[in-house]
Design an enzyme around this catalytic site. Structure first.
Site, PDB file in Angstrom:
ATOM      1  N   ILE A   1       0.827  -1.198   0.000  1.00  0.00           N
ATOM      2  CA  ILE A   1       0.000   0.000   0.000  1.00  0.00           C
ATOM      3  C   ILE A   1       0.869   1.259   0.000  1.00  0.00           C
ATOM      4  O   ILE A   1       1.674   1.466   0.912  1.00  0.00           O
ATOM      5  CB  ILE A   1      -0.929   0.035   1.224  1.00  0.00           C
ATOM      6  CG1 ILE A   1      -1.696  -1.288   1.362  1.00  0.00           C
ATOM      7  CG2 ILE A   1      -1.886   1.218   1.118  1.00  0.00           C
ATOM      8  CD1 ILE A   1      -2.543  -1.653   0.169  1.00  0.00           C
ATOM      9  N   LYS A   2       0.687   2.080  -1.015  1.00  0.00           N
ATOM     10  CA  LYS A   2       1.395   3.364  -1.069  1.00  0.00           C
ATOM     11  C   LYS A   2       0.647   4.391  -0.218  1.00  0.00           C
ATOM     12  O   LYS A   2      -0.545   4.639  -0.421  1.00  0.00           O
ATOM     13  CB  LYS A   2       1.515   3.858  -2.519  1.00  0.00           C
ATOM     14  CG  LYS A   2       2.493   3.065  -3.345  1.00  0.00           C
ATOM     15  CD  LYS A   2       2.592   3.601  -4.766  1.00  0.00           C
ATOM     16  CE  LYS A   2       3.488   4.813  -4.847  1.00  0.00           C
ATOM     17  NZ  LYS A   2       3.729   5.213  -6.266  1.00  0.00           N
ATOM     18  N   ILE A   3       1.373   4.949   0.723  1.00  0.00           N
ATOM     19  CA  ILE A   3       0.816   5.925   1.658  1.00  0.00           C
ATOM     20  C   ILE A   3       1.594   7.230   1.512  1.00  0.00           C
ATOM     21  O   ILE A   3       2.826   7.223   1.548  1.00  0.00           O
ATOM     22  CB  ILE A   3       0.949   5.426   3.113  1.00  0.00           C
ATOM     23  CG1 ILE A   3       0.229   4.081   3.315  1.00  0.00           C
ATOM     24  CG2 ILE A   3       0.441   6.474   4.103  1.00  0.00           C
ATOM     25  CD1 ILE A   3      -1.260   4.155   3.339  1.00  0.00           C
TER      26      ILE A   3
END
Length: 218
Positions: free
Chosen positions: A83-85
């Site tokens: 997951i890119k945060i």
């Protein structure tokens, strides 16, 4: 140095995979929109093509609760989803919460070693400094990356560094030289890595000499 491809185009992913260079994929909403397909369909196609290597999918929410909720749903799409945060205070709170749930994260929009340090302490699996965008505003992207590599090595962080926003082959060369864990590279630049004018000239001469000598393909 591992090579990720920064794209959502399935044909580009397949080619790099066939070349034996594919270690992972990074995407973002802009790249997914360029496929012309609904984002979920495009993402699922990538995950089907690359089931055993990390694939980064980015949240759209910017608040803590929204990022965590969205990340949980994205993580259900595949065991290899990362997951890119975005690097914000709420983002780092989300990284810590997701770490506790066993969901892998890639902190994006990082522009300084201190931001990367915070992301690593929050528990990010990957951190993505954007070197090209720093160069665009007359900052030294590679210089920042060198500092980051040194800091992570000094303190033994397990967080892997993904050099992002790579614009040309010299970025890739310099990333490899300073010991970056991963470079996520556009398809165009990966293709350029194969090219050298002396290789082309040499091959042309070899073929000409082979023809003169009467050598043919067996």
């Amino acid at each position: 140095m591992k090579i990720f491809i920064d794209t959502a185009q399935i044909d580009e992913i397949r080619q790099v995979k066939e070349w034996g260079l594919l270690d992972g994929v990074t995407t973002n909403p802009t790249l997914l929109s360029k496929t012309g397909k609904p984002w979920k369909e495009a993402a699922q196609e990538i995950l089907k093509e690359v089931p055993d290597k990390p694939v980064s999918l980015e949240v759209i929410a910017t608040d803590f609760e929204g990022m965590v909720k969205e990340a949980r749903e994205l993580a259900k799409m595949g065991d290899n989803v990362v997951i890119k945060i975005p690097f914000t205070i709420d983002g780092m709170k989300a990284v810590r919460a997701l770490k506790a749930e066993g969901i892998k994260t890639n902190v994006t929009l990082v522009f300084s070693p201190l931001q990367a340090l915070i992301a690593a302490k929050a528990g990010a699996d990957y951190v993505s400094p954007f070197i090209g965008r720093l160069d665009d505003i007359s900052h030294d992207g590679i210089g920042m990356l060198e500092e980051l590599v040194e800091i992570f090595a000094m303190y033994g962080f397990e967080t892997e560094i993904i050099a992002a926003s790579i614009r040309h082959v010299d970025h890739v060369r310099r990333c490899a030289l300073i010991g970056v864990d991963i470079a996520t590279i556009p398809f165009k630049v990966i293709k350029q890595m194969f090219k050298h004018p002396l290789t082309d000239i040499g091959l042309e001469r070899f073929l000409e000499d082979a023809k003169k000598a009467g050598i043919s393909i067996l």
